[in-house]
Motif scaffolding. Structure first.
Motif, PDB file in Angstrom:
ATOM      1  N   ALA A 157       0.955  -1.414  -0.086  1.00  0.00           N
ATOM      2  CA  ALA A 157      -0.039   0.008  -0.018  1.00  0.00           C
ATOM      3  C   ALA A 157       1.144   1.272  -0.077  1.00  0.00           C
ATOM      4  O   ALA A 157       0.540   2.199  -0.611  1.00  0.00           O
ATOM      5  N   VAL A 158       1.855   1.159   0.810  1.00  0.00           N
ATOM      6  CA  VAL A 158       2.629   2.690   0.737  1.00  0.00           C
ATOM      7  C   VAL A 158       4.336   2.234   0.643  1.00  0.00           C
ATOM      8  O   VAL A 158       4.876   3.367   1.093  1.00  0.00           O
ATOM      9  N   GLY A 159       4.623   1.214   0.571  1.00  0.00           N
ATOM     10  CA  GLY A 159       6.182   0.892   0.078  1.00  0.00           C
ATOM     11  C   GLY A 159       6.929   0.867   1.163  1.00  0.00           C
ATOM     12  O   GLY A 159       8.180   1.044   1.140  1.00  0.00           O
ATOM     13  N   THR A 160       6.524   0.367   2.432  1.00  0.00           N
ATOM     14  CA  THR A 160       7.096   0.229   3.608  1.00  0.00           C
ATOM     15  C   THR A 160       6.374  -1.007   4.382  1.00  0.00           C
ATOM     16  O   THR A 160       5.041  -1.060   4.421  1.00  0.00           O
ATOM     17  N   ALA A 161       7.157  -2.113   5.065  1.00  0.00           N
ATOM     18  CA  ALA A 161       6.599  -3.217   5.535  1.00  0.00           C
ATOM     19  C   ALA A 161       6.226  -2.803   6.882  1.00  0.00           C
ATOM     20  O   ALA A 161       5.529  -3.403   7.711  1.00  0.00           O
ATOM     21  N   SER A 162       6.384  -1.520   7.483  1.00  0.00           N
ATOM     22  CA  SER A 162       5.952  -1.083   8.700  1.00  0.00           C
ATOM     23  C   SER A 162       5.639   0.082   8.700  1.00  0.00           C
ATOM     24  O   SER A 162       6.184   1.267   8.175  1.00  0.00           O
ATOM     25  N   VAL A 163       4.334   0.609   9.160  1.00  0.00           N
ATOM     26  CA  VAL A 163       4.037   2.198   9.463  1.00  0.00           C
ATOM     27  C   VAL A 163       4.003   2.440  10.921  1.00  0.00           C
ATOM     28  O   VAL A 163       4.677   3.345  11.318  1.00  0.00           O
ATOM     29  N   ALA A 164       3.201   1.836  11.834  1.00  0.00           N
ATOM     30  CA  ALA A 164       2.826   2.180  13.046  1.00  0.00           C
ATOM     31  C   ALA A 164       4.120   1.759  13.925  1.00  0.00           C
ATOM     32  O   ALA A 164       4.631   2.899  14.593  1.00  0.00           O
ATOM     33  N   GLU A 165       4.687   0.650  13.743  1.00  0.00           N
ATOM     34  CA  GLU A 165       5.884   0.598  14.705  1.00  0.00           C
ATOM     35  C   GLU A 165       7.200   1.233  14.184  1.00  0.00           C
ATOM     36  O   GLU A 165       7.861   1.799  14.919  1.00  0.00           O
ATOM     37  N   ALA A 166       7.399   1.554  12.989  1.00  0.00           N
ATOM     38  CA  ALA A 166       8.417   1.965  12.376  1.00  0.00           C
ATOM     39  C   ALA A 166       8.517   3.646  12.618  1.00  0.00           C
ATOM     40  O   ALA A 166       9.165   4.424  12.883  1.00  0.00           O
ATOM     41  N   ALA A 167       6.983   4.140  12.518  1.00  0.00           N
ATOM     42  CA  ALA A 167       6.882   5.483  12.686  1.00  0.00           C
ATOM     43  C   ALA A 167       7.264   5.781  14.206  1.00  0.00           C
ATOM     44  O   ALA A 167       7.706   6.915  14.470  1.00  0.00           O
ATOM     45  N   ALA A 168       6.599   4.965  14.938  1.00  0.00           N
ATOM     46  CA  ALA A 168       6.712   5.181  16.360  1.00  0.00           C
ATOM     47  C   ALA A 168       8.299   5.512  16.810  1.00  0.00           C
ATOM     48  O   ALA A 168       8.679   6.089  17.796  1.00  0.00           O
ATOM     49  N   LEU A 169       9.093   4.531  16.214  1.00  0.00           N
ATOM     50  CA  LEU A 169      10.507   4.440  16.406  1.00  0.00           C
ATOM     51  C   LEU A 169      11.427   5.110  15.668  1.00  0.00           C
ATOM     52  O   LEU A 169      12.570   5.257  15.809  1.00  0.00           O
ATOM     53  N   ALA A 170      10.749   5.965  14.736  1.00  0.00           N
ATOM     54  CA  ALA A 170      11.436   6.680  13.798  1.00  0.00           C
ATOM     55  C   ALA A 170      12.519   7.768  14.455  1.00  0.00           C
ATOM     56  O   ALA A 170      13.777   8.008  13.769  1.00  0.00           O
ATOM     57  N   GLY A 171      12.271   8.279  15.349  1.00  0.00           N
ATOM     58  CA  GLY A 171      13.334   9.083  16.181  1.00  0.00           C
ATOM     59  C   GLY A 171      13.884   8.559  17.061  1.00  0.00           C
ATOM     60  O   GLY A 171      14.744   8.993  17.700  1.00  0.00           O
ATOM     61  N   GLY A 172      14.081   7.133  17.243  1.00  0.00           N
ATOM     62  CA  GLY A 172      14.789   6.318  18.155  1.00  0.00           C
ATOM     63  C   GLY A 172      13.840   6.164  19.234  1.00  0.00           C
ATOM     64  O   GLY A 172      12.668   6.455  19.177  1.00  0.00           O
ATOM     65  N   GLY A 173      14.441   5.256  20.351  1.00  0.00           N
ATOM     66  CA  GLY A 173      13.581   5.139  21.482  1.00  0.00           C
ATOM     67  C   GLY A 173      13.217   3.478  21.497  1.00  0.00           C
ATOM     68  O   GLY A 173      13.992   2.605  20.683  1.00  0.00           O
ATOM     69  N   GLU A 174      12.588   3.087  22.452  1.00  0.00           N
ATOM     70  CA  GLU A 174      11.938   1.877  22.739  1.00  0.00           C
ATOM     71  C   GLU A 174      10.576   1.571  22.571  1.00  0.00           C
ATOM     72  O   GLU A 174       9.849   2.373  22.807  1.00  0.00           O
ATOM     73  N   LEU A 175      10.354   0.573  21.632  1.00  0.00           N
ATOM     74  CA  LEU A 175       9.107   0.048  21.659  1.00  0.00           C
ATOM     75  C   LEU A 175       8.333  -0.591  22.879  1.00  0.00           C
ATOM     76  O   LEU A 175       8.493  -1.522  23.410  1.00  0.00           O
ATOM     77  N   LEU A 176       7.231   0.327  23.259  1.00  0.00           N
ATOM     78  CA  LEU A 176       6.649   0.286  24.546  1.00  0.00           C
ATOM     79  C   LEU A 176       5.343  -0.925  24.319  1.00  0.00           C
ATOM     80  O   LEU A 176       5.228  -1.753  24.788  1.00  0.00           O
ATOM     81  N   VAL A 177       4.639  -0.462  23.282  1.00  0.00           N
ATOM     82  CA  VAL A 177       3.581  -1.552  22.916  1.00  0.00           C
ATOM     83  C   VAL A 177       3.626  -1.768  21.176  1.00  0.00           C
ATOM     84  O   VAL A 177       3.679  -0.750  20.667  1.00  0.00           O
ATOM     85  N   PRO A 178       3.693  -2.871  20.945  1.00  0.00           N
ATOM     86  CA  PRO A 178       4.026  -3.280  19.664  1.00  0.00           C
ATOM     87  C   PRO A 178       2.645  -2.831  18.800  1.00  0.00           C
ATOM     88  O   PRO A 178       1.546  -2.659  19.345  1.00  0.00           O
ATOM     89  N   LYS A 179       2.467  -3.227  17.410  1.00  0.00           N
ATOM     90  CA  LYS A 179       1.485  -2.691  16.701  1.00  0.00           C
ATOM     91  C   LYS A 179       0.106  -3.486  17.043  1.00  0.00           C
ATOM     92  O   LYS A 179       0.004  -4.683  17.469  1.00  0.00           O
ATOM     93  N   ARG A 180      -0.961  -2.691  17.213  1.00  0.00           N
ATOM     94  CA  ARG A 180      -2.204  -3.161  17.514  1.00  0.00           C
ATOM     95  C   ARG A 180      -3.111  -2.713  16.370  1.00  0.00           C
ATOM     96  O   ARG A 180      -3.067  -1.755  15.733  1.00  0.00           O
ATOM     97  N   ARG A 181      -3.970  -3.545  16.090  1.00  0.00           N
ATOM     98  CA  ARG A 181      -5.124  -3.417  14.974  1.00  0.00           C
ATOM     99  C   ARG A 181      -6.682  -2.807  15.841  1.00  0.00           C
ATOM    100  O   ARG A 181      -6.964  -3.515  16.730  1.00  0.00           O
ATOM    101  N   SER A 182      -7.294  -2.020  14.783  1.00  0.00           N
ATOM    102  CA  SER A 182      -8.669  -1.741  15.395  1.00  0.00           C
ATOM    103  C   SER A 182      -9.185  -2.897  15.340  1.00  0.00           C
ATOM    104  O   SER A 182      -9.205  -3.559  14.622  1.00  0.00           O
ATOM    105  N   ARG A 183     -10.673  -2.773  16.067  1.00  0.00           N
ATOM    106  CA  ARG A 183     -11.742  -3.670  15.964  1.00  0.00           C
ATOM    107  C   ARG A 183     -12.979  -3.001  15.612  1.00  0.00           C
ATOM    108  O   ARG A 183     -13.754  -2.926  16.567  1.00  0.00           O
ATOM    109  N   PRO A 184     -13.110  -2.682  14.465  1.00  0.00           N
ATOM    110  CA  PRO A 184     -14.484  -1.950  14.280  1.00  0.00           C
ATOM    111  C   PRO A 184     -15.667  -2.795  14.241  1.00  0.00           C
ATOM    112  O   PRO A 184     -15.561  -4.137  14.177  1.00  0.00           O
ATOM    113  N   VAL A 185     -16.795  -2.189  14.477  1.00  0.00           N
ATOM    114  CA  VAL A 185     -17.831  -2.966  14.755  1.00  0.00           C
ATOM    115  C   VAL A 185     -18.296  -3.766  13.413  1.00  0.00           C
ATOM    116  O   VAL A 185     -18.631  -5.059  13.527  1.00  0.00           O
TER     117      VAL A 185
END
Length: 134
Positions: free
Chosen positions: A82-110
């Motif tokens: 879809a967007v040319g990277t295998a990770s958006v949420a996790e990679a974007a959270a980590l893009a400035g450095g740091g430690e992953l506190l909560v790995p990727k979660r998905r929404s659960r729409p009705v």
């Protein structure tokens, strides 16, 4: 830092709902969020910008090539297609450095498939407790 991935048309309610649910489960207050981070191609998406406005934080967009270079625990072939990277949420959270506190979660729409993912990273005391965020 909350990394957010969203499909086209993902509504504010789904984005914000997932972020709030994720923070609550991790024992973190929404006031601790300093920004929402995502891939540049989605940085202007209404669901993401609307959620950021409700949280009172900016949106930071990163080029797909930058996100593609960040090692993550849960890459996705769907995001890559879809967007040319295998990770958006996790990679974007980590893009400035740091430690992953909560790995990727998905929404659960009705109804229908999940349209949003998010992950949370800690980037250090100076950013975590920025102005008005203590």
């Amino acid at each position: 830092m909350v990394g957010v991935g969203a499909r086209d048309g993902a509504p504010v309610a789904e984005v914000l709902g997932l972020i709030e649910e994720t923070l609550r489960a991790a024992g973190l207050a929404p006031s601790r969020v300093v920004a929402l981070a995502t891939v540049e191609a989605r940085a202007g998406a209404a669901g993401i910008t609307g959620a950021a406005a409700r949280l009172g934080v900016p949106v930071r967009g990163y080029p797909a090539a930058v996100l593609a270079g960040i090692a993550v625990p849960h890459p996705s072939a769907t995001a890559l297609a879809a967007v040319g990277t295998a990770s958006v949420a996790e990679a974007a959270a980590l893009a400035g450095g740091g430690e992953l506190l909560v790995p990727k979660r998905r929404s659960r729409p009705v109804s229908g498939p999940a349209r949003v993912t998010c992950a949370v990273a800690y980037r250090g005391q100076s950013e975590w407790n920025g102005p008005g965020r203590k």
